[in-house]
Scaffold this motif. Structure first.
Motif, PDB file in Angstrom:
ATOM      1  N   VAL A  18       0.766  -1.204   0.052  1.00  0.00           N
ATOM      2  CA  VAL A  18      -0.017  -0.011   0.044  1.00  0.00           C
ATOM      3  C   VAL A  18       0.930   1.196   0.060  1.00  0.00           C
ATOM      4  O   VAL A  18       0.566   2.087  -0.744  1.00  0.00           O
ATOM      5  CB  VAL A  18      -0.960  -0.005   1.158  1.00  0.00           C
ATOM      6  N   GLY A  19       2.087   1.259   0.635  1.00  0.00           N
ATOM      7  CA  GLY A  19       2.855   2.369   0.727  1.00  0.00           C
ATOM      8  C   GLY A  19       3.427   2.677  -0.572  1.00  0.00           C
ATOM      9  O   GLY A  19       3.908   4.086  -0.809  1.00  0.00           O
ATOM     10  N   GLN A  20       3.538   2.073  -1.806  1.00  0.00           N
ATOM     11  CA  GLN A  20       3.595   2.397  -2.990  1.00  0.00           C
ATOM     12  C   GLN A  20       3.028   3.402  -3.439  1.00  0.00           C
ATOM     13  O   GLN A  20       3.251   4.049  -4.478  1.00  0.00           O
ATOM     14  CB  GLN A  20       3.917   1.309  -3.908  1.00  0.00           C
ATOM     15  N   PHE A  21       1.621   3.551  -3.112  1.00  0.00           N
ATOM     16  CA  PHE A  21       0.627   4.288  -3.664  1.00  0.00           C
ATOM     17  C   PHE A  21       0.398   5.529  -2.863  1.00  0.00           C
ATOM     18  O   PHE A  21      -0.531   6.591  -3.046  1.00  0.00           O
ATOM     19  CB  PHE A  21      -0.424   3.493  -3.786  1.00  0.00           C
ATOM     20  N   VAL A  22       0.993   5.952  -1.817  1.00  0.00           N
ATOM     21  CA  VAL A  22       0.643   6.969  -0.972  1.00  0.00           C
ATOM     22  C   VAL A  22       0.625   8.306  -1.601  1.00  0.00           C
ATOM     23  O   VAL A  22       0.012   9.324  -1.081  1.00  0.00           O
ATOM     24  CB  VAL A  22       1.406   7.055   0.371  1.00  0.00           C
ATOM     25  N   HIS A  23       1.533   8.447  -2.544  1.00  0.00           N
ATOM     26  CA  HIS A  23       1.698   9.718  -3.255  1.00  0.00           C
ATOM     27  C   HIS A  23       0.698  10.229  -4.264  1.00  0.00           C
ATOM     28  O   HIS A  23       0.378  11.104  -4.652  1.00  0.00           O
ATOM     29  CB  HIS A  23       3.233   9.906  -3.958  1.00  0.00           C
ATOM     30  N   THR A  24      -0.013   8.893  -4.654  1.00  0.00           N
ATOM     31  CA  THR A  24      -0.867   9.142  -5.770  1.00  0.00           C
ATOM     32  C   THR A  24      -2.338   8.652  -5.432  1.00  0.00           C
ATOM     33  O   THR A  24      -3.298   8.820  -6.167  1.00  0.00           O
ATOM     34  CB  THR A  24      -0.459   8.283  -6.960  1.00  0.00           C
ATOM     35  N   ASN A  25      -2.731   8.212  -4.237  1.00  0.00           N
ATOM     36  CA  ASN A  25      -3.943   7.543  -3.948  1.00  0.00           C
ATOM     37  C   ASN A  25      -4.192   8.114  -2.517  1.00  0.00           C
ATOM     38  O   ASN A  25      -3.721   7.719  -1.507  1.00  0.00           O
ATOM     39  CB  ASN A  25      -3.825   5.930  -3.936  1.00  0.00           C
ATOM     40  N   ALA A  26      -5.175   8.633  -2.539  1.00  0.00           N
ATOM     41  CA  ALA A  26      -5.794   9.304  -1.135  1.00  0.00           C
ATOM     42  C   ALA A  26      -6.046   8.099  -0.173  1.00  0.00           C
ATOM     43  O   ALA A  26      -5.873   8.307   0.991  1.00  0.00           O
ATOM     44  CB  ALA A  26      -6.995  10.159  -1.389  1.00  0.00           C
ATOM     45  N   LEU A  27      -6.853   7.178  -0.770  1.00  0.00           N
ATOM     46  CA  LEU A  27      -7.224   5.961   0.087  1.00  0.00           C
ATOM     47  C   LEU A  27      -5.860   5.217   0.684  1.00  0.00           C
ATOM     48  O   LEU A  27      -6.001   4.706   1.895  1.00  0.00           O
ATOM     49  CB  LEU A  27      -8.006   5.047  -0.617  1.00  0.00           C
ATOM     50  N   ALA A  28      -4.876   5.019  -0.079  1.00  0.00           N
ATOM     51  CA  ALA A  28      -3.813   4.312   0.533  1.00  0.00           C
ATOM     52  C   ALA A  28      -3.108   5.347   1.695  1.00  0.00           C
ATOM     53  O   ALA A  28      -2.468   4.860   2.650  1.00  0.00           O
ATOM     54  CB  ALA A  28      -2.918   4.275  -0.512  1.00  0.00           C
ATOM     55  N   ALA A  29      -2.944   6.708   1.216  1.00  0.00           N
ATOM     56  CA  ALA A  29      -2.669   7.704   2.351  1.00  0.00           C
ATOM     57  C   ALA A  29      -3.160   7.445   3.799  1.00  0.00           C
ATOM     58  O   ALA A  29      -2.568   7.537   4.849  1.00  0.00           O
ATOM     59  CB  ALA A  29      -2.376   8.961   1.930  1.00  0.00           C
ATOM     60  N   ALA A  30      -4.572   7.186   3.534  1.00  0.00           N
ATOM     61  CA  ALA A  30      -5.488   7.321   4.732  1.00  0.00           C
ATOM     62  C   ALA A  30      -5.293   6.096   5.323  1.00  0.00           C
ATOM     63  O   ALA A  30      -5.156   5.823   6.733  1.00  0.00           O
ATOM     64  CB  ALA A  30      -7.090   7.554   4.248  1.00  0.00           C
ATOM     65  N   VAL A  44       3.775  -2.916  13.059  1.00  0.00           N
ATOM     66  CA  VAL A  44       3.052  -2.239  11.973  1.00  0.00           C
ATOM     67  C   VAL A  44       2.819  -0.814  11.919  1.00  0.00           C
ATOM     68  O   VAL A  44       2.921  -0.214  10.915  1.00  0.00           O
ATOM     69  CB  VAL A  44       1.597  -3.156  12.084  1.00  0.00           C
ATOM     70  N   ARG A  45       2.533  -0.447  13.349  1.00  0.00           N
ATOM     71  CA  ARG A  45       2.532   1.123  13.331  1.00  0.00           C
ATOM     72  C   ARG A  45       3.795   1.863  12.901  1.00  0.00           C
ATOM     73  O   ARG A  45       3.682   2.938  12.328  1.00  0.00           O
ATOM     74  CB  ARG A  45       2.179   1.621  14.867  1.00  0.00           C
ATOM     75  N   LYS A  46       5.029   1.407  13.443  1.00  0.00           N
ATOM     76  CA  LYS A  46       6.372   1.810  13.012  1.00  0.00           C
ATOM     77  C   LYS A  46       6.326   1.807  11.662  1.00  0.00           C
ATOM     78  O   LYS A  46       6.801   2.844  10.760  1.00  0.00           O
ATOM     79  CB  LYS A  46       7.594   0.867  13.839  1.00  0.00           C
ATOM     80  N   LYS A  47       6.198   0.761  10.895  1.00  0.00           N
ATOM     81  CA  LYS A  47       6.435   0.511   9.391  1.00  0.00           C
ATOM     82  C   LYS A  47       5.190   1.624   8.619  1.00  0.00           C
ATOM     83  O   LYS A  47       5.697   2.168   7.561  1.00  0.00           O
ATOM     84  CB  LYS A  47       5.993  -0.766   8.865  1.00  0.00           C
ATOM     85  N   ALA A  48       4.149   1.731   8.955  1.00  0.00           N
ATOM     86  CA  ALA A  48       3.306   2.566   8.420  1.00  0.00           C
ATOM     87  C   ALA A  48       3.663   4.123   8.734  1.00  0.00           C
ATOM     88  O   ALA A  48       3.497   4.912   7.789  1.00  0.00           O
ATOM     89  CB  ALA A  48       1.831   2.612   9.271  1.00  0.00           C
ATOM     90  N   GLY A  49       4.653   4.527   9.687  1.00  0.00           N
ATOM     91  CA  GLY A  49       5.167   5.738  10.053  1.00  0.00           C
ATOM     92  C   GLY A  49       6.091   5.902   9.032  1.00  0.00           C
ATOM     93  O   GLY A  49       6.409   7.274   8.838  1.00  0.00           O
ATOM     94  N   TRP A  50       6.722   5.123   8.364  1.00  0.00           N
ATOM     95  CA  TRP A  50       7.852   5.455   7.565  1.00  0.00           C
ATOM     96  C   TRP A  50       7.091   6.012   6.163  1.00  0.00           C
ATOM     97  O   TRP A  50       7.749   6.601   5.541  1.00  0.00           O
ATOM     98  CB  TRP A  50       8.525   4.035   7.178  1.00  0.00           C
ATOM     99  N   TYR A  51       6.017   5.510   5.765  1.00  0.00           N
ATOM    100  CA  TYR A  51       5.108   5.849   4.740  1.00  0.00           C
ATOM    101  C   TYR A  51       4.120   7.177   4.687  1.00  0.00           C
ATOM    102  O   TYR A  51       3.863   7.526   3.598  1.00  0.00           O
ATOM    103  CB  TYR A  51       4.412   4.628   4.105  1.00  0.00           C
ATOM    104  N   VAL A  52       3.633   7.556   6.065  1.00  0.00           N
ATOM    105  CA  VAL A  52       3.127   8.695   5.880  1.00  0.00           C
ATOM    106  C   VAL A  52       3.973   9.966   5.653  1.00  0.00           C
ATOM    107  O   VAL A  52       5.089   9.837   5.673  1.00  0.00           O
ATOM    108  CB  VAL A  52       2.318   8.873   7.533  1.00  0.00           C
ATOM    109  N   PRO A  53       2.972  11.081   5.336  1.00  0.00           N
ATOM    110  CA  PRO A  53       3.883  12.351   5.058  1.00  0.00           C
ATOM    111  C   PRO A  53       4.665  12.518   6.209  1.00  0.00           C
ATOM    112  O   PRO A  53       4.370  12.505   7.274  1.00  0.00           O
ATOM    113  CB  PRO A  53       2.728  13.226   4.749  1.00  0.00           C
ATOM    114  N   GLY A  54       5.918  12.996   5.804  1.00  0.00           N
ATOM    115  CA  GLY A  54       6.980  13.386   6.779  1.00  0.00           C
ATOM    116  C   GLY A  54       7.820  12.084   7.090  1.00  0.00           C
ATOM    117  O   GLY A  54       8.828  12.318   7.521  1.00  0.00           O
ATOM    118  N   GLY A  55       7.287  10.961   6.892  1.00  0.00           N
ATOM    119  CA  GLY A  55       7.894   9.824   7.333  1.00  0.00           C
ATOM    120  C   GLY A  55       9.271   9.452   6.357  1.00  0.00           C
ATOM    121  O   GLY A  55       9.234   9.950   5.193  1.00  0.00           O
ATOM    122  N   PRO A  56      10.198   8.754   6.730  1.00  0.00           N
ATOM    123  CA  PRO A  56      11.663   8.727   5.706  1.00  0.00           C
ATOM    124  C   PRO A  56      11.432   8.354   4.531  1.00  0.00           C
ATOM    125  O   PRO A  56      11.861   8.610   3.515  1.00  0.00           O
ATOM    126  CB  PRO A  56      12.412   7.762   6.890  1.00  0.00           C
TER     127      PRO A  56
END
Length: 71
Positions: A18-30, A44-56
């Motif tokens: 899902v993280g591959q689509f966070v820049h182009t898909n609002a549902l993935a980001a949500a 899971v929380r930690k990995k998700a934090g890598w992909y949210v805006p501001g994450g590495p």
């Protein structure tokens, strides 16, 4: 799978898909934000934090603007 699979390992692997689509898909980001804030598993929380805006990973994979050269 990211939200409902009972196996934390499966949810963690779904983060990467899902993280591959966070820049182009609002549902993935949500979904990423929801997993970061509410998953019962700390990994899971930690990995998700890598992909949210501001994450590495989010910063590293941010699409770059293409410069248009004058003709």
């Amino acid at each position: 799978m990211l939200q409902r699979d009972p196996d934390a390992h499966v949810r963690a692997m779904a983060i990467e898909v899902v993280g591959q689509f966070v820049h182009t898909n609002a549902l993935a980001a949500a979904a990423m934000s929801s997993a970061q804030q509410g998953d019962e598993n700390s990994t899971v929380r930690k990995k998700a934090g890598w992909y949210v805006p501001g994450g590495p990973i989010h910063r590293r994979t941010k699409p770059r603007l293409k410069s248009i050269s004058p003709s």
